[in-house]
Design a protein around this motif. Sequence first.
Motif, PDB file in Angstrom:
ATOM      1  N   ALA A  23     -11.040  -6.062  -2.968  1.00  9.64           N
ATOM      2  CA  ALA A  23      -9.622  -6.121  -2.035  1.00  9.64           C
ATOM      3  C   ALA A  23      -9.587  -4.780  -2.063  1.00  9.64           C
ATOM      4  CB  ALA A  23      -8.399  -5.915  -3.925  1.00  9.64           C
ATOM      5  N   VAL A  24      -8.908  -4.598  -0.276  1.00 11.34           N
ATOM      6  CA  VAL A  24      -8.931  -3.103   0.155  1.00 11.34           C
ATOM      7  C   VAL A  24      -7.220  -2.394   0.414  1.00 11.34           C
ATOM      8  CG1 VAL A  24      -9.948  -1.014   2.105  1.00 11.34           C
ATOM      9  CG2 VAL A  24     -11.391  -3.036   0.922  1.00 11.34           C
ATOM     10  N   PRO A  25      -6.763  -1.783  -0.545  1.00 12.49           N
ATOM     11  CA  PRO A  25      -5.534  -1.842   0.331  1.00 12.49           C
ATOM     12  C   PRO A  25      -5.392  -1.498   1.898  1.00 12.49           C
ATOM     13  CG  PRO A  25      -6.063   0.361  -1.176  1.00 12.49           C
ATOM     14  CD  PRO A  25      -7.355  -0.191  -0.957  1.00 12.49           C
ATOM     15  N   LEU A  26      -3.959  -1.625   2.409  1.00 11.56           N
ATOM     16  CA  LEU A  26      -3.897  -1.411   3.771  1.00 11.56           C
ATOM     17  C   LEU A  26      -2.684  -0.334   3.735  1.00 11.56           C
ATOM     18  CD1 LEU A  26      -2.897  -5.014   5.119  1.00 11.56           C
ATOM     19  CD2 LEU A  26      -4.888  -2.976   5.703  1.00 11.56           C
ATOM     20  N   VAL A  27      -3.246   0.390   4.364  1.00 17.39           N
ATOM     21  CA  VAL A  27      -2.655   1.986   3.777  1.00 17.39           C
ATOM     22  C   VAL A  27      -2.660   2.851   5.173  1.00 17.39           C
ATOM     23  CG1 VAL A  27      -2.031   2.038   1.332  1.00 17.39           C
ATOM     24  CG2 VAL A  27      -4.214   3.313   2.089  1.00 17.39           C
ATOM     25  N   THR A  28      -1.908   3.639   5.885  1.00 18.49           N
ATOM     26  CA  THR A  28      -2.338   4.483   6.594  1.00 18.49           C
ATOM     27  C   THR A  28      -2.813   5.682   6.301  1.00 18.49           C
ATOM     28  OG1 THR A  28       0.100   5.675   6.251  1.00 18.49           O
ATOM     29  CG2 THR A  28       0.255   3.720   8.066  1.00 18.49           C
ATOM     30  N   GLY A  29      -3.593   6.499   7.564  1.00 17.93           N
ATOM     31  CA  GLY A  29      -4.690   7.700   7.338  1.00 17.93           C
ATOM     32  C   GLY A  29      -5.321   7.455   6.241  1.00 17.93           C
ATOM     33  N   ASP A  30      -5.966   9.043   5.791  1.00 18.19           N
ATOM     34  CA  ASP A  30      -6.706   8.842   4.396  1.00 18.19           C
ATOM     35  C   ASP A  30      -6.577   7.126   2.801  1.00 18.19           C
ATOM     36  OD1 ASP A  30      -8.603   9.852   6.073  1.00 18.19           O
ATOM     37  OD2 ASP A  30      -8.548  11.527   4.727  1.00 18.19           O
ATOM     38  N   GLY A  31      -5.311   7.990   3.045  1.00 16.70           N
ATOM     39  CA  GLY A  31      -4.175   6.832   2.099  1.00 16.70           C
ATOM     40  C   GLY A  31      -4.968   7.218   0.704  1.00 16.70           C
ATOM     41  N   PRO A  32      -4.788   6.150  -0.161  1.00 19.89           N
ATOM     42  CA  PRO A  32      -5.072   6.214  -1.791  1.00 19.89           C
ATOM     43  C   PRO A  32      -6.493   5.617  -1.316  1.00 19.89           C
ATOM     44  CG  PRO A  32      -3.969   4.598  -1.859  1.00 19.89           C
ATOM     45  CD  PRO A  32      -3.675   5.816  -0.487  1.00 19.89           C
ATOM     46  N   ARG A  33      -7.665   6.116  -2.036  1.00 18.17           N
ATOM     47  CA  ARG A  33      -9.305   5.442  -2.143  1.00 18.17           C
ATOM     48  C   ARG A  33      -9.696   4.539  -3.691  1.00 18.17           C
ATOM     49  NH1 ARG A  33     -12.286   6.799   1.677  1.00 18.17           N
ATOM     50  NH2 ARG A  33     -11.555   9.214   2.344  1.00 18.17           N
ATOM     51  N   GLY A  34      -8.471   4.586  -4.655  1.00 16.13           N
ATOM     52  CA  GLY A  34      -8.679   4.045  -5.762  1.00 16.13           C
ATOM     53  C   GLY A  34      -7.457   2.885  -5.817  1.00 16.13           C
ATOM     54  N   THR A  35      -7.760   1.516  -6.120  1.00 19.24           N
ATOM     55  CA  THR A  35      -7.162   0.175  -6.707  1.00 19.24           C
ATOM     56  C   THR A  35      -5.959   0.461  -6.689  1.00 19.24           C
ATOM     57  OG1 THR A  35      -9.003  -0.800  -8.301  1.00 19.24           O
ATOM     58  CG2 THR A  35      -9.890  -1.282  -5.880  1.00 19.24           C
ATOM     59  N   HIS A  36      -5.955   1.087  -7.751  1.00 20.03           N
ATOM     60  CA  HIS A  36      -4.776   1.570  -9.115  1.00 20.03           C
ATOM     61  C   HIS A  36      -3.731   2.286  -7.936  1.00 20.03           C
ATOM     62  CE1 HIS A  36      -7.183   5.066  -9.337  1.00 20.03           C
ATOM     63  NE2 HIS A  36      -5.893   5.529  -9.731  1.00 20.03           N
ATOM     64  N   LEU A  37      -4.239   2.771  -6.881  1.00 18.41           N
ATOM     65  CA  LEU A  37      -3.234   3.510  -6.413  1.00 18.41           C
ATOM     66  C   LEU A  37      -2.152   2.615  -5.300  1.00 18.41           C
ATOM     67  CD1 LEU A  37      -5.456   6.815  -5.597  1.00 18.41           C
ATOM     68  CD2 LEU A  37      -3.833   6.176  -7.182  1.00 18.41           C
ATOM     69  N   ALA A  38      -1.021   2.965  -4.857  1.00 20.93           N
ATOM     70  CA  ALA A  38      -0.240   2.060  -4.364  1.00 20.93           C
ATOM     71  C   ALA A  38      -0.311   0.778  -4.734  1.00 20.93           C
ATOM     72  CB  ALA A  38      -0.011   2.137  -2.844  1.00 20.93           C
ATOM     73  N   PRO A  39      -0.197   0.500  -6.109  1.00 19.41           N
ATOM     74  CA  PRO A  39       0.041  -1.104  -6.042  1.00 19.41           C
ATOM     75  C   PRO A  39       0.848  -2.119  -5.188  1.00 19.41           C
ATOM     76  CG  PRO A  39       0.486   0.099  -7.712  1.00 19.41           C
ATOM     77  CD  PRO A  39       0.609   1.658  -6.898  1.00 19.41           C
ATOM     78  N   ASP A  40       1.908  -1.552  -4.701  1.00 18.02           N
ATOM     79  CA  ASP A  40       2.605  -1.963  -4.009  1.00 18.02           C
ATOM     80  C   ASP A  40       2.052  -2.213  -2.719  1.00 18.02           C
ATOM     81  OD1 ASP A  40       4.204  -2.561  -6.378  1.00 18.02           O
ATOM     82  OD2 ASP A  40       5.683  -1.030  -5.979  1.00 18.02           O
ATOM     83  N   ALA A  41       1.431  -1.510  -2.096  1.00 20.02           N
ATOM     84  CA  ALA A  41       0.418  -1.899  -0.713  1.00 20.02           C
ATOM     85  C   ALA A  41      -0.110  -2.900  -0.377  1.00 20.02           C
ATOM     86  CB  ALA A  41      -0.553  -1.377  -0.068  1.00 20.02           C
ATOM     87  N   PRO A  42      -0.358  -3.379   0.154  1.00 21.01           N
ATOM     88  CA  PRO A  42      -0.417  -5.150   0.829  1.00 21.01           C
ATOM     89  C   PRO A  42      -2.512  -5.128   0.843  1.00 21.01           C
ATOM     90  CG  PRO A  42       0.378  -4.601   2.675  1.00 21.01           C
ATOM     91  CD  PRO A  42       1.093  -3.578   1.591  1.00 21.01           C
ATOM     92  N   ARG A  43      -2.669  -5.359   0.476  1.00 24.13           N
ATOM     93  CA  ARG A  43      -4.499  -5.630   0.647  1.00 24.13           C
ATOM     94  C   ARG A  43      -5.178  -6.819   0.972  1.00 24.13           C
ATOM     95  NH1 ARG A  43      -2.494  -2.238  -2.831  1.00 24.13           N
ATOM     96  NH2 ARG A  43      -3.633  -1.296  -4.250  1.00 24.13           N
ATOM     97  N   VAL A  44      -6.634  -6.069   1.936  1.00 24.36           N
ATOM     98  CA  VAL A  44      -7.228  -7.064   2.096  1.00 24.36           C
ATOM     99  C   VAL A  44      -8.314  -7.363   1.398  1.00 24.36           C
ATOM    100  CG1 VAL A  44      -8.884  -7.576   4.882  1.00 24.36           C
ATOM    101  CG2 VAL A  44      -6.813  -6.514   4.955  1.00 24.36           C
ATOM    102  N   ILE A  45      -8.286  -8.591   1.771  1.00 24.33           N
ATOM    103  CA  ILE A  45      -9.528  -9.586   0.471  1.00 24.33           C
ATOM    104  C   ILE A  45     -10.964  -9.561   1.716  1.00 24.33           C
ATOM    105  CG2 ILE A  45     -10.589 -10.857  -0.973  1.00 24.33           C
ATOM    106  CD1 ILE A  45      -7.756  -9.917  -1.925  1.00 24.33           C
TER     107      ILE A  45
END
Length: 105
Positions: A23-45
Amino acid sequence: MDDDASLSAWAERRDRKIGRLRAVPLVTGDGPRGTHLAPDAPRVIQRWNGHVWEPHGFAANLAEARRVLHAGTGAGTDPSPETTPGSMPKLRPGTGRHRKPGPGR
């Protein structure tokens, strides 16, 4: 070891990983790289096909992504009670430098 044996061992290791999901978080820019960061962000499986990660699905947040990734393993999204910090076994009494002195010492 000859080259053919090492190449076949590598191919076997590569083929074992085919079908693995992440699962990869969908965030703009360099954004969080850890899976635990931005837990409410949508993810691409994504699914590994042996050469590249390809889109496989979508999850609304981290909890849903974990349910998708661990669907067949029976692993829940909540930590089990025996792994929570409050239930860790107490250390035996000791006098080492790394031990904090207890009350009354």
